[in-house]
Enzyme design. Structure first.
Site, mmCIF file in Angstrom:
data_model
loop_
_atom_site.group_PDB
_atom_site.id
_atom_site.type_symbol
_atom_site.label_atom_id
_atom_site.label_comp_id
_atom_site.label_asym_id
_atom_site.label_seq_id
_atom_site.Cartn_x
_atom_site.Cartn_y
_atom_site.Cartn_z
ATOM 1 N N CYS A 97 -15.248 17.558 53.225
ATOM 2 C CA CYS A 97 -15.501 17.356 54.138
ATOM 3 C C CYS A 97 -16.843 18.786 53.901
ATOM 4 O O CYS A 97 -16.680 19.576 53.277
ATOM 5 C CB CYS A 97 -15.460 17.966 55.863
ATOM 6 S SG CYS A 97 -14.103 16.993 55.791
ATOM 7 N N ARG A 147 -19.393 16.196 46.883
ATOM 8 C CA ARG A 147 -17.452 16.609 47.177
ATOM 9 C C ARG A 147 -16.595 15.796 47.754
ATOM 10 O O ARG A 147 -15.457 16.014 47.395
ATOM 11 C CB ARG A 147 -17.623 18.049 48.234
ATOM 12 C CG ARG A 147 -18.337 19.264 48.276
ATOM 13 C CD ARG A 147 -18.735 19.652 49.171
ATOM 14 N NE ARG A 147 -17.961 20.474 49.953
ATOM 15 C CZ ARG A 147 -17.611 21.860 49.928
ATOM 16 N NH1 ARG A 147 -17.465 22.588 48.579
ATOM 17 N NH2 ARG A 147 -16.028 21.856 50.366
ATOM 18 N N TRP A 184 -14.504 14.014 55.176
ATOM 19 C CA TRP A 184 -13.384 13.388 54.339
ATOM 20 C C TRP A 184 -12.500 13.003 55.324
ATOM 21 O O TRP A 184 -12.099 14.312 55.323
ATOM 22 C CB TRP A 184 -13.268 14.106 53.121
ATOM 23 C CG TRP A 184 -12.635 13.640 51.774
ATOM 24 C CD1 TRP A 184 -13.133 12.851 51.379
ATOM 25 C CD2 TRP A 184 -11.031 13.629 51.557
ATOM 26 N NE1 TRP A 184 -11.800 12.652 50.676
ATOM 27 C CE2 TRP A 184 -10.856 13.177 50.902
ATOM 28 C CE3 TRP A 184 -10.383 14.883 52.661
ATOM 29 C CZ2 TRP A 184 -9.232 13.438 50.123
ATOM 30 C CZ3 TRP A 184 -8.473 15.431 51.937
ATOM 31 C CH2 TRP A 184 -8.324 14.602 50.822
ATOM 32 N N ASN A 224 -15.168 21.736 59.891
ATOM 33 C CA ASN A 224 -14.476 21.939 58.403
ATOM 34 C C ASN A 224 -13.038 22.123 58.669
ATOM 35 O O ASN A 224 -12.513 23.269 59.017
ATOM 36 C CB ASN A 224 -14.972 22.461 56.969
ATOM 37 C CG ASN A 224 -16.100 21.361 56.485
ATOM 38 O OD1 ASN A 224 -16.595 20.846 56.827
ATOM 39 N ND2 ASN A 224 -16.699 21.935 55.379
ATOM 40 N N GLY A 225 -11.811 21.682 57.411
ATOM 41 C CA GLY A 225 -10.330 22.355 58.039
ATOM 42 C C GLY A 225 -9.531 21.138 59.068
ATOM 43 O O GLY A 225 -10.127 19.839 59.293
ATOM 44 N N LYS A 279 -7.967 12.948 33.626
ATOM 45 C CA LYS A 279 -9.119 12.149 33.595
ATOM 46 C C LYS A 279 -9.237 10.786 33.704
ATOM 47 O O LYS A 279 -10.119 10.057 34.898
ATOM 48 C CB LYS A 279 -10.163 12.184 32.874
ATOM 49 C CG LYS A 279 -11.069 13.749 32.513
ATOM 50 C CD LYS A 279 -11.673 14.357 33.479
ATOM 51 C CE LYS A 279 -12.089 15.034 34.334
ATOM 52 N NZ LYS A 279 -10.655 16.424 34.642
ATOM 53 N N GLU A 285 -8.501 9.040 37.346
ATOM 54 C CA GLU A 285 -9.611 9.734 38.713
ATOM 55 C C GLU A 285 -10.518 8.747 38.567
ATOM 56 O O GLU A 285 -11.158 8.936 39.687
ATOM 57 C CB GLU A 285 -9.982 11.294 38.242
ATOM 58 C CG GLU A 285 -9.062 12.294 39.522
ATOM 59 C CD GLU A 285 -9.688 13.798 38.206
ATOM 60 O OE1 GLU A 285 -9.759 14.734 39.280
ATOM 61 O OE2 GLU A 285 -10.215 13.869 37.732
ATOM 62 N N HIS A 323 13.051 9.584 24.592
ATOM 63 C CA HIS A 323 14.001 9.563 25.907
ATOM 64 C C HIS A 323 12.922 8.842 26.914
ATOM 65 O O HIS A 323 14.187 9.078 27.852
ATOM 66 C CB HIS A 323 14.297 11.150 26.433
ATOM 67 C CG HIS A 323 14.561 11.515 25.159
ATOM 68 N ND1 HIS A 323 15.676 11.157 24.715
ATOM 69 C CD2 HIS A 323 13.784 12.251 24.857
ATOM 70 C CE1 HIS A 323 16.249 12.716 23.845
ATOM 71 N NE2 HIS A 323 14.775 13.409 23.943
ATOM 72 N N LYS A 367 -13.993 17.071 45.574
ATOM 73 C CA LYS A 367 -14.344 17.863 44.964
ATOM 74 C C LYS A 367 -13.371 19.248 45.174
ATOM 75 O O LYS A 367 -13.115 20.000 44.051
ATOM 76 C CB LYS A 367 -15.436 18.172 44.680
ATOM 77 C CG LYS A 367 -15.927 19.075 43.500
ATOM 78 C CD LYS A 367 -16.494 19.283 42.080
ATOM 79 C CE LYS A 367 -16.477 19.908 40.911
ATOM 80 N NZ LYS A 367 -15.910 19.328 40.028
HETATM 81 C C1 G6P Z 1 -9.497 18.547 43.275
HETATM 82 C C2 G6P Z 1 -11.038 18.269 41.967
HETATM 83 C C3 G6P Z 1 -10.443 18.588 40.729
HETATM 84 C C4 G6P Z 1 -9.987 20.265 41.124
HETATM 85 C C5 G6P Z 1 -8.794 20.715 41.824
HETATM 86 C C6 G6P Z 1 -8.939 21.951 41.461
HETATM 87 O O1 G6P Z 1 -8.362 17.560 43.164
HETATM 88 O O2 G6P Z 1 -11.096 16.368 42.794
HETATM 89 O O3 G6P Z 1 -11.013 18.099 40.155
HETATM 90 O O4 G6P Z 1 -9.321 19.772 39.664
HETATM 91 O O5 G6P Z 1 -8.990 20.034 43.329
HETATM 92 O O6 G6P Z 1 -9.841 22.765 42.230
HETATM 93 P P1 G6P Z 1 -9.793 24.231 41.980
HETATM 94 O O7 G6P Z 1 -10.983 24.364 42.707
HETATM 95 O O8 G6P Z 1 -8.916 24.885 42.857
HETATM 96 O O9 G6P Z 1 -10.281 24.066 40.422
#
Ligand code: G6P
Length: 611
Positions: free
Chosen positions: A2, A27, A76, A101-102, A488, A491, A507, A606
């Site tokens: 959010c 975000r 979100w 937010n939260g 990556k 995602e 294994h 994000k």
């Molecule tokens: C989210 C983002 C990732 C990021 C992770 C940790 O999942 O989509 O790209 O690596 O948060 O975020 P930070 O800001 O703590 O690196």
């Protein structure tokens, strides 16, 4: 996750709010909304739309929102599915609007109490209880601030909150616990946001709101109060506008732009921190150096991509410096019983500095008595930076693509600098320091050279686009890089990808190998190269198609089912940083072929500021 934007101005605020929301799109969100007060006419108008901010823009063109005070939000979904009814702002009555937010954890109890008092609910969110609680408190309060301050004492969980009311038409009242809020300072106008990036078009002067703070934002005045209700002054920070990456330039996506920015961002992480032959002695203050000298162990905690950076650093700290190092994802660390040994430095790694699990882990570490805390972070003034004893900034500039790229490689650079720093008090030889520093100095040019294989990777991408599963293999310090490559691809292309240390293939995962399972391997010419080659042969013998990123001196012979992409020869220490780049490009071009939303992949955010 959010986003919040707000403005109190003389001018119309809707364009400022919409531009702010667009800047927060990265975000991740599912709906958006705006509420604007026109003090002249005494009207409060709200608009909300499911989907992208552009839907809100269209609605605004049709219906119009006039006003000089307003709040806006990108949601979100956490409680209640994505829908217009669940989008913020939420109203109570016709005069009060809030954005949040939260997560309010005790919302069910509060909702029942409010219902018993006659309040009706029009959404499934936890947020609507905030609006009604404040509305109820206003009946017996002397001001909007008073109502907000009394209300927040009832909330368990996290909130970054902005409230407007027609009865107080020249104010936005704010409150923060757990979810970041920043104030932007203008002349005759002031702003709020959950992320300073939202406000860069209107100001470069910011105040970061502290935990437990509440406040009133007016055109010419800001009044802040700490958690006990005392008036407080908070420091004003100037933001370097050069770090504003608000536009994609010649690139189709922020992610590709950020991949290409890496030589520059890595240089910015190194600037002033190394000389020709050694680590500069000004990275940390004298007092910090005294603490670091005593460190005898390291515990790293992080999430997502940042966790992979920490995982690489574990190899460096143990190989180069001989310091015992453990690494754990923050969401697990925070809920596990821990044994703290010796003088353990607690290191968090975070692009945003606001990840809820990492922040909670940092706070837990303090209760547990870790020797000292240090954060590797990209956002100045963020919660992790403010709450850690020491910080080492990555200086990557704003990263907009949800899938982290330049933040990751600069985190690796910062972690390598930290490794050298800790090496100084742990017997690292001058010769080894010189060798690593030389590699670091070369790193931006190594990355430039690696980016030249872009076209080659683009041509391979179509071979992945119709696949459902992929395996990524690495050995030693390249194993976390394989993990990052797999993350990556998942995602942004939505292809299932898993990483394995190549020696573990036999294994289990070997059973999966057939012509429908592309296998990607990172194979620099290090001491594990021969072992990795044998692992690759095991895959070939079972009909698997291999894509190997290898040092050009490694002498691998390509074949029909054995694709080799050669990388420049680089030193062992910086190889993980260099080998990250082709994996970033691969996932980017596969996602491009598939036509996914690369910069804002579905369901992801994000910055994850809720648990
Ligand atoms: C989210 C983002 C990732 C990021 C992770 C940790 O999942 O989509 O790209 O690596 O948060 O975020 P930070 O800001 O703590 O690196």
């Amino acid at each position: 996750m959010c986003g919040i934007v707000g403005a109190v101005a003389e001018r119309q605020v809707t364009p400022i709010l919409i531009e702010g929301l667009k800047r927060l799109e990265y975000r991740g969100y599912d709906s958006s909304g705006i509420a604007v007060i026109d003090p002249e006419t005494g009207s409060l108008k709200r608009l909300r739309r499911l989907g992208k901010v552009n839907e809100l823009v269209k609605a605004n063109q049709e219906q119009g929102t006039e006003g000089t005070v307003g709040i806006a939000h990108t949601r979100w979904a956490t409680h209640g599915r994505p829908s217009e009814a669940n989008a913020h702002p939420h109203l109570s009555g016709h005069k009060l609007a809030i954005v949040h937010n939260g997560i309010i954890e005790n919302y069910e109890v509060l909702r029942e109490q409010l219902k018993a008092n006659g309040y009706e609910f029009s959404s499934e969110t936890d947020t609507e209880i905030i609006a009604h609680t404040i509305h109820q408190a206003l009946k017996t309060s002397e001001s909007l601030l008073d109502a907000v301050q009394r209300s927040v004492t009832q909330f368990e969980g996290a909130y970054g909150l902005a409230v407007v009311s027609l009865d107080y038409p020249d104010q936005i009242v704010i409150a923060r616990k757990g979810s970041p809020l920043v104030l932007g300072l203008g002349i005759g106008e002031n702003f709020i946001a959950s992320d300073q990036l939202a406000l860069l078009p209107v100001t470069n002067r910011f105040i970061f709101i502290e935990e437990g703070d509440t406040g009133i934002v007016e055109r010419d005045k800001i009044s802040l109060f700490d958690k006990d209700g005392n008036v407080v002054e908070r420091e004003v920070h100037e933001f370097d506008a050069e770090h504003d990456s608000g536009d994609k330039g010649e690139f189709r996506h922020y992610m590709l732009k950020e991949i290409y920015e890496q030589p520059r961002s890595i240089q910015a992480t190194l600037d002033g921190r190394i000389t020709d032959t050694k680590l500069s002695d000004t990275i940390f203050t004298e007092a910090e150096l005294d603490i670091l000298k005593e460190v005898d162990r390291v515990q790293i905690v992080a999430c997502g991509t940042s966790y992979h950076a920490g995982s690489v650093a574990r190899y460096w700290l143990e190989d180069i410096v001989g310091l015992p190092c453990q690494i754990e994802v923050a969401s697990e660390f925070r809920y596990r019983k821990k044994v703290v040994l010796g003088k353990t430095l607690f290191v968090t790694v975070s692009q945003s500095g606001e990840t809820a699990d990492t922040l909670a882990a940092l706070r837990t570490s303090k209760e547990l008595g870790f020797y000292a805390t240090l954060v590797i972070c990209n956002v100045p003034g963020s919660s992790l930076v403010r709450e850690s004893d020491m910080c080492l900034m990555t200086n990557a500039g704003a990263e907009i693509g949800v899938a982290s790229t330049k933040a990751f490689t600069t985190q690796l650079v910062a972690l390598l600098l930290l490794t050298l720093q800790l090496g100084k008090s742990n017997g690292l030889s001058e010769e080894k320091e010189k060798e690593v520093v030389r590699e670091l100095r070369m790193l931006p040019s190594y990355i430039e050279a690696t980016l030249l294989i872009d076209k080659q990777i683009q041509l391979l991408a179509h071979r992945f686009a119709d696949k459902h599963n992929t395996l990524f293999l690495g050995r030693g310090v390249q194993y976390p890089i394989a993990m990052e490559g797999a993350l990556k691809l998942k995602e942004i292309s939505y292809i299932h990808a898993e990483a394995y240390p190549a020696g573990e293939l036999k294994h289990g995962p070997l059973a999966l190998v057939d012509e429908n399972m592309p296998i990607v391997a990172v194979a620099p010419n290090n001491e594990l190269h021969e072992k990795l080659k044998s692992n690759l042969e095991e895959v070939r013998a079972r009909g698997g198609e291999l894509y190997v990123f290898a040092d050009k001196s490694a002498g691998l012979n390509p074949d029909n089912d054995f694709h080799v992409v050669e990388l420049p020869s680089v030193g062992d220490v910086v190889a993980p940083i260099v080998y990250t780049v082709p994996l970033q490009l691969l996932s980017y071009y596969v996602a491009e072929q598939k036509g996914t939303d690369i910069d804002q992949p579905r369901n992801l955010a994000k910055s994850v500021t809720v648990e």
